[in-house]
Design a protein around this motif. Structure first.
Motif, PDB file in Angstrom:
ATOM      1  N   PHE A   1     -23.952  -6.697  31.742  1.00  0.00           N
ATOM      2  CA  PHE A   1     -24.927  -5.642  31.452  1.00  0.00           C
ATOM      3  C   PHE A   1     -24.335  -4.389  32.043  1.00  0.00           C
ATOM      4  O   PHE A   1     -23.318  -4.326  32.752  1.00  0.00           O
ATOM      5  N   THR A   2     -24.903  -3.218  31.587  1.00  0.00           N
ATOM      6  CA  THR A   2     -24.338  -1.945  31.742  1.00  0.00           C
ATOM      7  C   THR A   2     -25.624  -1.106  32.288  1.00  0.00           C
ATOM      8  O   THR A   2     -26.888  -1.474  32.190  1.00  0.00           O
ATOM      9  N   VAL A   3     -25.276  -0.151  32.857  1.00  0.00           N
ATOM     10  CA  VAL A   3     -26.274   0.585  33.670  1.00  0.00           C
ATOM     11  C   VAL A   3     -26.301   2.254  32.973  1.00  0.00           C
ATOM     12  O   VAL A   3     -25.193   2.736  33.183  1.00  0.00           O
ATOM     13  N   ARG A   4     -27.346   2.690  32.560  1.00  0.00           N
ATOM     14  CA  ARG A   4     -27.312   4.080  31.957  1.00  0.00           C
ATOM     15  C   ARG A   4     -28.830   5.027  32.820  1.00  0.00           C
ATOM     16  O   ARG A   4     -28.387   6.022  32.988  1.00  0.00           O
ATOM     17  N   ASP A   5     -29.755   4.179  33.179  1.00  0.00           N
ATOM     18  CA  ASP A   5     -30.834   4.949  33.698  1.00  0.00           C
ATOM     19  C   ASP A   5     -30.728   4.817  35.324  1.00  0.00           C
ATOM     20  O   ASP A   5     -30.313   3.782  35.989  1.00  0.00           O
TER      21      ASP A   5
ATOM     22  N   ALA B   1      -6.696  -5.513  20.787  1.00  0.00           N
ATOM     23  CA  ALA B   1      -6.974  -5.001  22.060  1.00  0.00           C
ATOM     24  C   ALA B   1      -7.925  -3.715  21.998  1.00  0.00           C
ATOM     25  O   ALA B   1      -7.737  -2.642  20.909  1.00  0.00           O
ATOM     26  N   SER B   2      -8.798  -3.538  22.898  1.00  0.00           N
ATOM     27  CA  SER B   2      -9.798  -2.234  22.789  1.00  0.00           C
ATOM     28  C   SER B   2     -10.436  -1.841  24.118  1.00  0.00           C
ATOM     29  O   SER B   2     -11.383  -2.128  24.456  1.00  0.00           O
ATOM     30  N   PRO B   3      -9.587  -1.457  24.770  1.00  0.00           N
ATOM     31  CA  PRO B   3      -9.603  -1.198  26.492  1.00  0.00           C
ATOM     32  C   PRO B   3     -10.730   0.104  26.426  1.00  0.00           C
ATOM     33  O   PRO B   3     -10.883   0.923  25.625  1.00  0.00           O
ATOM     34  N   ASP B   4     -11.601   0.313  27.289  1.00  0.00           N
ATOM     35  CA  ASP B   4     -12.611   1.146  27.610  1.00  0.00           C
ATOM     36  C   ASP B   4     -12.841   1.418  29.187  1.00  0.00           C
ATOM     37  O   ASP B   4     -12.208   0.778  29.819  1.00  0.00           O
ATOM     38  N   HIS B   5     -13.650   2.362  29.344  1.00  0.00           N
ATOM     39  CA  HIS B   5     -13.936   2.707  30.591  1.00  0.00           C
ATOM     40  C   HIS B   5     -15.312   2.305  31.344  1.00  0.00           C
ATOM     41  O   HIS B   5     -15.861   2.936  32.119  1.00  0.00           O
TER      42      HIS B   5
ATOM     43  N   ALA C   1     -18.291   0.654  32.744  1.00  0.00           N
ATOM     44  CA  ALA C   1     -18.849  -0.174  33.946  1.00  0.00           C
ATOM     45  C   ALA C   1     -19.709  -1.358  33.303  1.00  0.00           C
ATOM     46  O   ALA C   1     -20.630  -0.943  32.842  1.00  0.00           O
ATOM     47  N   ARG C   2     -19.153  -2.402  33.705  1.00  0.00           N
ATOM     48  CA  ARG C   2     -19.997  -3.318  33.348  1.00  0.00           C
ATOM     49  C   ARG C   2     -20.188  -4.734  34.418  1.00  0.00           C
ATOM     50  O   ARG C   2     -19.280  -4.597  35.363  1.00  0.00           O
ATOM     51  N   PHE C   3     -21.386  -5.129  34.591  1.00  0.00           N
ATOM     52  CA  PHE C   3     -21.764  -6.031  35.712  1.00  0.00           C
ATOM     53  C   PHE C   3     -22.084  -7.279  35.327  1.00  0.00           C
ATOM     54  O   PHE C   3     -22.646  -7.307  34.233  1.00  0.00           O
TER      55      PHE C   3
ATOM     56  N   PRO D   1     -32.228 -14.740  16.619  1.00  0.00           N
ATOM     57  CA  PRO D   1     -31.599 -15.695  17.382  1.00  0.00           C
ATOM     58  C   PRO D   1     -29.978 -15.456  17.692  1.00  0.00           C
ATOM     59  O   PRO D   1     -29.240 -14.716  16.949  1.00  0.00           O
ATOM     60  N   THR D   2     -29.623 -16.096  18.739  1.00  0.00           N
ATOM     61  CA  THR D   2     -28.118 -16.325  18.703  1.00  0.00           C
ATOM     62  C   THR D   2     -27.745 -17.785  19.273  1.00  0.00           C
ATOM     63  O   THR D   2     -28.336 -18.167  20.312  1.00  0.00           O
ATOM     64  N   TRP D   3     -27.169 -18.269  18.183  1.00  0.00           N
ATOM     65  CA  TRP D   3     -26.131 -19.409  18.526  1.00  0.00           C
ATOM     66  C   TRP D   3     -24.968 -19.336  19.594  1.00  0.00           C
ATOM     67  O   TRP D   3     -24.281 -18.202  19.374  1.00  0.00           O
TER      68      TRP D   3
ATOM     69  N   ALA E   1     -33.230 -14.001  20.902  1.00  0.00           N
ATOM     70  CA  ALA E   1     -32.082 -13.825  21.770  1.00  0.00           C
ATOM     71  C   ALA E   1     -32.415 -12.165  21.942  1.00  0.00           C
ATOM     72  O   ALA E   1     -32.174 -11.570  22.863  1.00  0.00           O
ATOM     73  N   ARG E   2     -32.548 -11.507  20.840  1.00  0.00           N
ATOM     74  CA  ARG E   2     -32.406 -10.003  20.955  1.00  0.00           C
ATOM     75  C   ARG E   2     -33.415  -9.131  19.634  1.00  0.00           C
ATOM     76  O   ARG E   2     -33.489  -9.863  18.597  1.00  0.00           O
ATOM     77  N   PRO E   3     -33.746  -8.072  19.743  1.00  0.00           N
ATOM     78  CA  PRO E   3     -34.435  -7.354  18.726  1.00  0.00           C
ATOM     79  C   PRO E   3     -33.538  -6.966  17.488  1.00  0.00           C
ATOM     80  O   PRO E   3     -32.417  -6.888  17.795  1.00  0.00           O
TER      81      PRO E   3
HETATM   82  P1  NAI Z   1     -21.675  -1.805  25.885  1.00  0.00           P
HETATM   83  O1  NAI Z   1     -21.903  -0.351  26.401  1.00  0.00           O
HETATM   84  O2  NAI Z   1     -20.537  -2.488  26.566  1.00  0.00           O
HETATM   85  O3  NAI Z   1     -21.357  -2.008  24.411  1.00  0.00           O
HETATM   86  C1  NAI Z   1     -22.331  -1.565  23.428  1.00  0.00           C
HETATM   87  C2  NAI Z   1     -21.737  -1.819  21.847  1.00  0.00           C
HETATM   88  O4  NAI Z   1     -20.604  -0.881  21.932  1.00  0.00           O
HETATM   89  C3  NAI Z   1     -21.145  -3.229  21.735  1.00  0.00           C
HETATM   90  O5  NAI Z   1     -22.033  -4.213  21.252  1.00  0.00           O
HETATM   91  C4  NAI Z   1     -19.826  -2.922  21.132  1.00  0.00           C
HETATM   92  O6  NAI Z   1     -20.199  -2.941  19.533  1.00  0.00           O
HETATM   93  C5  NAI Z   1     -19.587  -1.679  21.456  1.00  0.00           C
HETATM   94  N1  NAI Z   1     -18.612  -1.463  22.385  1.00  0.00           N
HETATM   95  C6  NAI Z   1     -18.613  -1.134  23.575  1.00  0.00           C
HETATM   96  N2  NAI Z   1     -17.170  -1.274  24.092  1.00  0.00           N
HETATM   97  C7  NAI Z   1     -16.368  -1.663  23.087  1.00  0.00           C
HETATM   98  C8  NAI Z   1     -14.972  -1.868  23.233  1.00  0.00           C
HETATM   99  N3  NAI Z   1     -13.980  -1.983  24.411  1.00  0.00           N
HETATM  100  N4  NAI Z   1     -14.497  -2.337  22.093  1.00  0.00           N
HETATM  101  C9  NAI Z   1     -15.226  -2.426  20.941  1.00  0.00           C
HETATM  102  N5  NAI Z   1     -16.420  -2.279  20.704  1.00  0.00           N
HETATM  103  C10 NAI Z   1     -17.092  -1.898  22.012  1.00  0.00           C
HETATM  104  O7  NAI Z   1     -22.990  -2.647  26.178  1.00  0.00           O
HETATM  105  P2  NAI Z   1     -24.532  -2.365  26.276  1.00  0.00           P
HETATM  106  O8  NAI Z   1     -24.790  -1.197  25.272  1.00  0.00           O
HETATM  107  O9  NAI Z   1     -24.928  -2.462  27.446  1.00  0.00           O
HETATM  108  O10 NAI Z   1     -25.229  -3.627  25.301  1.00  0.00           O
HETATM  109  C11 NAI Z   1     -25.078  -4.855  25.794  1.00  0.00           C
HETATM  110  C12 NAI Z   1     -24.445  -5.966  24.955  1.00  0.00           C
HETATM  111  O11 NAI Z   1     -25.128  -7.253  24.812  1.00  0.00           O
HETATM  112  C13 NAI Z   1     -24.285  -5.257  23.459  1.00  0.00           C
HETATM  113  O12 NAI Z   1     -22.918  -5.715  23.076  1.00  0.00           O
HETATM  114  C14 NAI Z   1     -25.403  -5.986  22.755  1.00  0.00           C
HETATM  115  O13 NAI Z   1     -25.373  -6.147  21.320  1.00  0.00           O
HETATM  116  C15 NAI Z   1     -25.312  -7.274  23.213  1.00  0.00           C
HETATM  117  N6  NAI Z   1     -26.635  -8.098  23.312  1.00  0.00           N
HETATM  118  C16 NAI Z   1     -26.437  -9.398  22.768  1.00  0.00           C
HETATM  119  C17 NAI Z   1     -27.327 -10.112  22.678  1.00  0.00           C
HETATM  120  C18 NAI Z   1     -27.092 -11.709  22.148  1.00  0.00           C
HETATM  121  O14 NAI Z   1     -28.241 -12.133  21.977  1.00  0.00           O
HETATM  122  N7  NAI Z   1     -26.001 -11.873  21.788  1.00  0.00           N
HETATM  123  C19 NAI Z   1     -28.865  -9.748  23.168  1.00  0.00           C
HETATM  124  C20 NAI Z   1     -28.750  -8.403  23.605  1.00  0.00           C
HETATM  125  C21 NAI Z   1     -27.794  -7.626  23.845  1.00  0.00           C
END
Ligand code: NAI
Length: 330
Positions: free
Chosen positions: A62-66, A99-103, A105-107, A186-188, A281-283
């Motif tokens: 998960f990520t943090v924005r608030d 590869a798709s590096p970024d900055h 923060a993920r927890f 849903p999510t498989w 799983a997700r909206p």
């Molecule tokens: P986040 O800020 O890491 O990523 C948000 C979105 O940005 C990602 O879905 C992806 O499409 C894109 N992204 C971010 N970094 C990327 C990179 N390095 N390379 C390529 N694309 C990148 O995560 P945030 O906003 O906290 O969202 C949580 C994640 O969980 C999302 O990906 C969301 O879709 C996913 N999610 C999945 C569920 C499931 O059932 N599978 C349920 C709820 C959320």
């Protein structure tokens, strides 16, 4: 007169929303009971044991924005329940891993994803394996009928179950419009064991990949790249489209389809361990959110959950927090 167990507030669903609301209410001296149909709590922040290995098969990070969530995550980190995960990120372009590096923060929970739920529920009364069938108005109170035929009463009810389940148990109330506005997909999930590192065509190695333009892969995580995890398991989440199309398939069939696509993509030998269907799983449209991420059905009946608040873990947390604050304000 028949005597029922009574609480000030009954919360349905022991995911992050429900647990957060419970913590906040209990801190203010309100008696709270949380009910969950499952054997465990923490909802989709889920951890499973299989074949001697322990792994996260629900939310992967998960990520943090608030700011409010940031404060909570900082205290969970300080208490050892949450830690930062710094994966070598990849994504898919033209269906190929790159590869798709970024900055960002993920927890992750520490040692496993369910630790955030444990952190939020340390003094909360949680009644697991308790499936609510119906919530009924009962004078100024509410009566909850469980599938076990047990009956509970409360002054106030907060429903944090997924939207379809919420609509089903609130048939005595006017929630139809919520049901049509907030669908969930849903999510498989398939868990594979893989002995070799995951590499792209340029030799780069991956700890995790977003799905990018891939029709099947939505997220892939190498479990032992997360702090504390030991297994050689890789968790694959399928896209909502693919998961919906294969909704009623057999788990064994899903395992084979995902294993085959995975080993072809990464040119590695894999063994499928299990598949799990997250039905809700997700909206479907995370941009549709309720005001403050909560909904008030009647003066003492509230609905919360991540699906009302953007679909992220942070949304679940804030939705639970908002619901508790509104309940306290009354
Ligand atoms: P986040 O800020 O890491 O990523 C948000 C979105 O940005 C990602 O879905 C992806 O499409 C894109 N992204 C971010 N970094 C990327 C990179 N390095 N390379 C390529 N694309 C990148 O995560 P945030 O906003 O906290 O969202 C949580 C994640 O969980 C999302 O990906 C969301 O879709 C996913 N999610 C999945 C569920 C499931 O059932 N599978 C349920 C709820 C959320």
């Amino acid at each position: 007169m028949e005597h029922h167990k009574h609480s000030d507030v009954l919360i349905i669903g022991a995911g992050i929303s429900g647990l957060m609301a419970a913590t906040k209410l209990q801190e203010s001296g309100i008696s709270v009971t949380v009910l969950d149909k499952g054997r465990h709590y923490g909802g989709r922040m889920a951890t499973r044991a299989f074949d001697g290995a322990i792994f996260d098969h629900g939310a992967q990070f998960f990520t943090v924005r608030d700011h409010r969530f940031q404060v909570a995550v900082e205290s969970a980190v300080a208490a050892g329940f949450v830690t930062q995960w710094k994966p070598n990120m990849g994504t898919f372009q033209d269906h190929q891993p790159i590869a798709s590096p970024d900055h960002q923060a993920r927890f992750v929970g520490h040692p496993y994803m369910n630790s955030l739920g444990r952190f939020l529920s340390q003094d909360i009364e949680i009644q697991t394996e308790s499936r609510v069938q119906m919530v009924e108005p009962n004078g100024d109170l509410f009566r909850l009928i469980l599938t076990s035929q047990e009956t509970l009463t409360a002054d106030c009810v907060l429903v944090t179950a997924p939207v379809d389940q919420m609509v089903a148990m609130l048939q005595h109330f006017d929630v139809e419009q919520l049901g049509s506005r907030f669908a969930m997909d849903p999510t498989w999930t398939t868990v594979l064991s893989v002995e070799e590192p995951l590499r792209g065509s340029a030799g780069e190695s991956f700890d995790a990949l977003f799905g990018g333009d891939h029709p099947l892969f939505d997220f892939i995580a190498v479990e032992n790249s997360k702090p504390g995890r030991q297994s050689n398991f890789i968790v694959v989440h399928a896209t909502p489209e693919w998961s919906t199309k294969h909704l009623e398939s057999d788990p064994a069939e899903i395992s084979e389809l995902i294993r085959e696509a995975f080993s072809e993509t990464f040119q590695v030998t894999t063994q499928a361990r299990l598949s799990h269907r997250w039905r809700y799983a997700r909206p479907t449209n995370p941009k549709v959110t309720a005001q403050k991420g909560i909904y008030q059905v009647s003066p003492n009946l509230w609905v919360a959950g991540d699906y009302l608040a953007g679909g992220r873990v942070e949304g679940a947390y804030l939705s639970g927090l908002e619901a508790a604050e509104h309940i306290l304000a009354r």
